[in-house]
Design an enzyme around this catalytic site. Sequence first.
Site, PDB file in Angstrom:
ATOM      1  N   GLY A  38       0.800  -1.215   0.000  1.00 57.90           N
ATOM      2  CA  GLY A  38       0.000   0.000   0.000  1.00 57.90           C
ATOM      3  C   GLY A  38       0.828   1.257   0.000  1.00 57.90           C
ATOM      4  O   GLY A  38       0.297   2.353   0.032  1.00 57.90           O
ATOM      5  N   CYS A  39       2.170   1.133  -0.029  1.00 59.78           N
ATOM      6  CA  CYS A  39       3.018   2.323  -0.024  1.00 59.78           C
ATOM      7  C   CYS A  39       3.275   2.755  -1.451  1.00 59.78           C
ATOM      8  O   CYS A  39       3.772   1.973  -2.253  1.00 59.78           O
ATOM      9  CB  CYS A  39       4.339   2.031   0.673  1.00 59.78           C
ATOM     10  SG  CYS A  39       5.466   3.421   0.659  1.00 59.78           S
ATOM     11  N   GLY A  40       2.974   4.011  -1.768  1.00 62.02           N
ATOM     12  CA  GLY A  40       3.163   4.465  -3.130  1.00 62.02           C
ATOM     13  C   GLY A  40       4.249   5.495  -3.298  1.00 62.02           C
ATOM     14  O   GLY A  40       4.509   5.952  -4.393  1.00 62.02           O
TER      15      GLY A  40
END
Length: 282
Positions: free
Chosen positions: A113-115
């Site tokens: 979920g880290c962008g």
Amino acid sequence: MIPPVARVARRAVTSSGVAAGERAIPEETPVAIVHNGSTYAVMMATPADLEDFGYGFSLTEGVIESLADVEQIETFEFGEEDGVSGVEVRLWLTAARAGEQVARRRQIAGPTGCGLCGVESLELAVKPARTVPEGRRFTAAEISRAVAALPPAQTLNHQTRAVHAAAFWEPDAGLVAVREDVGRHNALDKLVGHLVRNGHGADGGLVLLTSRVSIEMVQKTAMLGASVLVAVSAPTALAVRTAEKAGITLVAIARDDGFEVFTHPHRIVLDGAEKERIAHVG
């Protein structure tokens, strides 16, 4: 290839007692995006549709502009016998494109979920999104149809109840494509990759998300060229500002009984009854 779903033993504790059994859960593995032998990023992802992921991630990151920039793509899986577990998605770029790569590298592992992991400056983190074309308009009924069509098509989520989905929907065709992943950014990149690989334009449909809308989701949608983004959860304030500047119609908190429009509402067409209800509420 590593299967996207694993079955694990578990104990279910309820008011009726304890029961042993199994549960299907999504697999999560390191996936490295490699350009011409150099690792650009390592993301934790669901090991499915990885060529779509490689193309989509490279495009939304601005490494490539089109399929013509990629001469070859392949995936290589590492097992325990190699001393490391994971998958490399290897893209071989044209000489011209390889020579234009930005020196910045995103070489650290990105949590699910880290962008923005590995971005080296505040300026890069909040860079303006690409301005989208006008595209088409959608009725409120079409938005509702699109939202209702997505849950039955989430095959992986039906098994695990633990993954996000990104989809592309058109009024005449319905759901054109659905991609799922433990990471919401990954799911959208896979969708972008699929559409680009199949030469499917984005000006006639809308992007659907099962997650919240953060700035990266808006930026990736803009890179695809879609003018309408619909999500079941709320947006962040920065996502709203970014969508406004990019010309994207941002629809969120989309449920069976309605939705909220945050930017560029001119693309959402209301019938007489809906306008009358809005006037009455106002």
